[in-house]
Design a protein around this motif. Structure first.
Motif: not given
Length: 57
Positions: A22-32, A34-41
């Motif tokens: 919940v904190r992760w989702v709320n930390a970003f202005d865009h709706n992103i 965890i999975s897409p961030v892991l893929v991009l990494g």
């Protein structure tokens, strides 16, 4: 597995994980998520890959 302590530990870990998500989702202005961030990494680290390679890992 009748040990209630292990179930309390599992429950506590689930509560913690849910709160972090919940904190992760709320930390970003865009709706992103965890999975897409892991893929991009992973793509950043290993470069372009075919999707089939992701399925094997």
């Amino acid at each position: 597995m009748d040990n209630p302590d292990i179930f309390r530990l599992i429950h506590a870990v689930e509560l913690f994980t849910n709160e972090i998500i919940v904190r992760w989702v709320n930390a970003f202005d865009h709706n992103i998520g965890i999975s897409p961030v892991l893929v991009l990494g992973e793509l950043n680290k290993k470069g372009p890959q075919k999707q089939l390679l992701w399925l094997k890992n």
